[in-house]
Design an enzyme around this catalytic site. Structure first.
Site, mmCIF file in Angstrom:
data_model
loop_
_atom_site.group_PDB
_atom_site.id
_atom_site.type_symbol
_atom_site.label_atom_id
_atom_site.label_comp_id
_atom_site.label_asym_id
_atom_site.label_seq_id
_atom_site.Cartn_x
_atom_site.Cartn_y
_atom_site.Cartn_z
ATOM 1 N N SER A 10 0.853 -1.213 0.172
ATOM 2 C CA SER A 10 0.113 -0.092 0.142
ATOM 3 C C SER A 10 0.710 1.289 -0.036
ATOM 4 O O SER A 10 2.088 1.332 0.510
ATOM 5 C CB SER A 10 -0.902 0.080 1.336
ATOM 6 N N HIS A 11 0.176 2.220 -0.536
ATOM 7 C CA HIS A 11 1.164 3.655 -0.387
ATOM 8 C C HIS A 11 0.736 4.117 0.887
ATOM 9 O O HIS A 11 1.793 5.067 1.148
ATOM 10 C CB HIS A 11 0.280 4.536 -1.307
ATOM 11 N N SER A 12 0.190 3.594 1.860
ATOM 12 C CA SER A 12 0.054 3.983 3.466
ATOM 13 C C SER A 12 0.535 2.930 4.255
ATOM 14 O O SER A 12 -0.012 1.761 3.977
ATOM 15 C CB SER A 12 -1.293 4.373 3.318
ATOM 16 N N SER A 72 0.684 2.329 -9.141
ATOM 17 C CA SER A 72 2.342 2.544 -8.719
ATOM 18 C C SER A 72 2.689 1.484 -7.995
ATOM 19 O O SER A 72 3.802 0.915 -7.810
ATOM 20 C CB SER A 72 2.724 3.946 -8.453
#
Length: 128
Positions: A10-12, A72
């Site tokens: 995840s981006h987070s 991404s």
């Protein structure tokens, strides 16, 4: 018995860790669920190093399933997988619903292909 491991890209960091907490409650402690969220310095984004380390931690011998949250994250994961021996499997599935379905099947001792199918099928399950 070895269980399929799950990696959450995840981006987070908070999102990946939160989904891991949910999966641990659903699947129990036998299924290795490893978050790979955020950048190396804790920001939003993805990190090839965090992904590679999470894959190594998740591997209990029955395979590793990887779910990614956004585009991404998929690209970064694909770049990591291109450098690793065949084995870990990135699936096109909803991040939360697919992870829950995968964790439930993994906890039964199902093989990697079956766990991956469950994650993919979660896309078609209605919420109401």
């Amino acid at each position: 018995m070895a269980y399929v491991g799950i990696v959450l890209v995840s981006h987070s960091s908070s999102l990946a860790s939160g989904v891991r907490d949910l999966l641990t409650q659903v699947a129990g402690a036998d299924v290795r669920v490893e978050p790979a969220g955020g950048t190396d310095d804790g920001g939003l984004g993805t990190s090839a190093g965090l992904i590679e380390a999470a894959i190594a931690r998740a591997d209990a011998g029955a395979g590793v399933l990887i779910l990614a949250d956004l585009g991404s994250a998929v690209l970064t994961t694909r770049a990591v997988l291109a450098e690793l021996p065949d084995g870990p499997l990135l699936v096109d599935a909803p991040f939360v619903e697919g992870a829950v379905a995968a964790a439930v099947l993994a906890s039964t001792g199902a093989d990697l292909a079956t766990v991956a199918d469950a994650a993919r099928e979660a896309r078609d399950v209605g919420k109401f």
